[in-house]
Design a protein around this motif. Structure first.
Motif, PDB file in Angstrom:
ATOM      1  N   GLN A  98       0.819  -1.212   0.000  1.00 55.69           N
ATOM      2  CA  GLN A  98       0.000   0.000   0.000  1.00 55.69           C
ATOM      3  C   GLN A  98       0.857   1.269   0.000  1.00 55.69           C
ATOM      4  O   GLN A  98       0.504   2.255  -0.622  1.00 55.69           O
ATOM      5  CB  GLN A  98      -0.940  -0.013   1.211  1.00 55.69           C
ATOM      6  CG  GLN A  98      -2.035   1.026   1.178  1.00 55.69           C
ATOM      7  CD  GLN A  98      -3.021   0.820   0.031  1.00 55.69           C
ATOM      8  OE1 GLN A  98      -3.172  -0.280  -0.498  1.00 55.69           O
ATOM      9  NE2 GLN A  98      -3.670   1.880  -0.365  1.00 55.69           N
ATOM     10  N   LYS A  99       1.989   1.201   0.687  1.00 55.05           N
ATOM     11  CA  LYS A  99       2.861   2.376   0.761  1.00 55.05           C
ATOM     12  C   LYS A  99       3.403   2.721  -0.634  1.00 55.05           C
ATOM     13  O   LYS A  99       3.442   3.884  -1.024  1.00 55.05           O
ATOM     14  CB  LYS A  99       4.009   2.093   1.734  1.00 55.05           C
ATOM     15  CG  LYS A  99       4.793   3.296   2.095  1.00 55.05           C
ATOM     16  CD  LYS A  99       5.519   3.127   3.430  1.00 55.05           C
ATOM     17  CE  LYS A  99       6.504   4.243   3.623  1.00 55.05           C
ATOM     18  NZ  LYS A  99       7.853   3.924   3.140  1.00 55.05           N
ATOM     19  N   GLU A 102       0.704   4.322  -2.659  1.00 50.35           N
ATOM     20  CA  GLU A 102       0.521   5.726  -2.283  1.00 50.35           C
ATOM     21  C   GLU A 102       1.584   6.618  -2.924  1.00 50.35           C
ATOM     22  O   GLU A 102       1.291   7.707  -3.398  1.00 50.35           O
ATOM     23  CB  GLU A 102       0.545   5.878  -0.750  1.00 50.35           C
ATOM     24  CG  GLU A 102      -0.766   5.432  -0.123  1.00 50.35           C
ATOM     25  CD  GLU A 102      -0.674   5.159   1.375  1.00 50.35           C
ATOM     26  OE1 GLU A 102       0.303   5.576   2.023  1.00 50.35           O
ATOM     27  OE2 GLU A 102      -1.611   4.492   1.885  1.00 50.35           O
ATOM     28  N   LYS A 106       1.163   9.604  -6.684  1.00 50.84           N
ATOM     29  CA  LYS A 106       1.535  11.023  -6.805  1.00 50.84           C
ATOM     30  C   LYS A 106       2.063  11.365  -8.202  1.00 50.84           C
ATOM     31  O   LYS A 106       2.214  12.530  -8.544  1.00 50.84           O
ATOM     32  CB  LYS A 106       2.621  11.373  -5.772  1.00 50.84           C
ATOM     33  CG  LYS A 106       2.153  11.249  -4.339  1.00 50.84           C
ATOM     34  CD  LYS A 106       3.329  11.487  -3.388  1.00 50.84           C
ATOM     35  CE  LYS A 106       2.963  11.118  -1.962  1.00 50.84           C
ATOM     36  NZ  LYS A 106       4.177  10.865  -1.150  1.00 50.84           N
ATOM     37  N   LEU A 157      -6.659   5.419  -5.275  1.00 53.60           N
ATOM     38  CA  LEU A 157      -6.082   6.484  -4.443  1.00 53.60           C
ATOM     39  C   LEU A 157      -6.110   7.838  -5.149  1.00 53.60           C
ATOM     40  O   LEU A 157      -5.773   8.858  -4.559  1.00 53.60           O
ATOM     41  CB  LEU A 157      -4.631   6.128  -4.079  1.00 53.60           C
ATOM     42  CG  LEU A 157      -4.455   4.836  -3.265  1.00 53.60           C
ATOM     43  CD1 LEU A 157      -2.987   4.506  -3.117  1.00 53.60           C
ATOM     44  CD2 LEU A 157      -5.123   4.966  -1.907  1.00 53.60           C
ATOM     45  N   GLU A 169      -9.494   5.850   3.534  1.00 52.07           N
ATOM     46  CA  GLU A 169      -8.616   6.086   4.672  1.00 52.07           C
ATOM     47  C   GLU A 169      -8.809   5.106   5.822  1.00 52.07           C
ATOM     48  O   GLU A 169      -7.850   4.682   6.441  1.00 52.07           O
ATOM     49  CB  GLU A 169      -8.820   7.510   5.191  1.00 52.07           C
ATOM     50  CG  GLU A 169      -8.005   8.497   4.378  1.00 52.07           C
ATOM     51  CD  GLU A 169      -8.169   9.913   4.868  1.00 52.07           C
ATOM     52  OE1 GLU A 169      -8.846  10.127   5.883  1.00 52.07           O
ATOM     53  OE2 GLU A 169      -7.607  10.791   4.206  1.00 52.07           O
ATOM     54  N   HIS A 174      -4.780   1.079   6.447  1.00 51.55           N
ATOM     55  CA  HIS A 174      -4.560   2.425   6.932  1.00 51.55           C
ATOM     56  C   HIS A 174      -4.075   2.245   8.366  1.00 51.55           C
ATOM     57  O   HIS A 174      -4.689   1.496   9.127  1.00 51.55           O
ATOM     58  CB  HIS A 174      -5.835   3.252   6.867  1.00 51.55           C
ATOM     59  CG  HIS A 174      -5.578   4.665   7.242  1.00 51.55           C
ATOM     60  ND1 HIS A 174      -4.882   5.528   6.427  1.00 51.55           N
ATOM     61  CD2 HIS A 174      -5.868   5.345   8.359  1.00 51.55           C
ATOM     62  CE1 HIS A 174      -4.778   6.688   7.037  1.00 51.55           C
ATOM     63  NE2 HIS A 174      -5.364   6.608   8.211  1.00 51.55           N
TER      64      HIS A 174
END
Ligand code: ADE
Length: 245
Positions: A98-99, A102, A106, A157, A169, A174
């Motif tokens: 998941q990290k 994320e 971006k 996301l 979230e 999370h």
């Protein structure tokens, strides 16, 4: 967010991502998906893209030329100032989580390179790949499903894709905790009732119960996650009381 996928099976990617939430995200223009058939960049008269491995051994290897030309065509289209990340799907990569999703969410553009057969000639990988990524410790027949898995995880996301910011979230992972159990109507299903507290309308108690359920699940199913979780004093006391630490 623009996803570009270099693959020998573009229809697999297009079909797999065209329904449900990813499909709707495309319709809304929140993401775009651009698949490129590596075979279209073969210069061979039979459109061949693979060849025998030097040194012998089983299987075929994808030749560097078509992959490099397909990549170049995509790069030219993007013409971004900074270098676009090129993700190569391989069981030898860093394990996706998941990290990483994320972080990748971006980016404005992402290029995915899907291999098949016994892999891709190492020289072109050295030239273009920035991030080799695996989706887990098992071997699949190609990189298409892993690319779809990653695109799905990243898409949800992207702001506006899920109608409810809170749902992205609060859920699983999370804070490194697994999600609490969910229930809907009917209140009784085959003699099984919904936990009483959820019918109480008492938000403080409900939140407390949900947090405890998350802690119980994570401690039982994924104790490895709990080590990285941000736990409060109250969480630690609860785990101790339940003999879960
Ligand atoms: N290609 C084959 N197996 C894979 C895996 N586990 N992850 C990413 N790409 C792959």
């Amino acid at each position: 967010m623009n996803f570009h996928v270099l693959t020998l099976f573009p229809e697999m990617i297009d079909t797999g991502l065209s329904t449900s939430i990813t499909g709707r995200a495309m319709e809304k223009g929140l993401i775009s998906l651009h698949t490129v058939n590596i075979r279209d960049y073969s210069k061979n008269k039979h459109n061949q893209v693979d060849d025998y491995p030097y040194g012998g051994g089983a299987g075929m290897v994808m030749a560097p030329g078509p992959v490099y030309r397909a990549y170049n065509a995509v790069e030219e289209k993007i013409h971004s100032k900074k270098k676009t990340k090129v993700i190569y799907l391989t069981p030898q990569g860093k394990v996706f989580n998941q990290k990483i999703a994320e972080e990748l969410a971006k980016e404005e553009d992402l290029i995915f390179l899907c291999g098949h057969y016994e892999g891709i000639d190492e020289r072109v990988l050295d030239m273009i790949v920035t991030d080799p990524i695996s989706i887990g410790d098992y071997v699949l027949t190609g990189g298409e499903l892993p690319a779809m898995v990653m695109i799905d995880a990243i898409t949800r996301l992207v702001p506006g894709v899920l109608n409810n910011k809170a749902s992205a979230e609060i859920e699983t992972f999370h804070d490194n905790l697994l999600e609490y159990p969910q229930y809907t109507r009917p209140e009784t299903f085959m003699d099984l009732s919904v936990p009483e507290v959820l019918l109480s309308g008492h938000h403080g108690k409900i939140n407390n119960w949900r947090r405890e359920q998350s802690l119980i699940r994570t401690a039982k199913m994924r104790p490895d996650l709990l080590e990285e979780a941000k736990l409060t004093q109250k969480d630690l006391e609860f785990l101790k009381k339940e003999k879960l630490t």
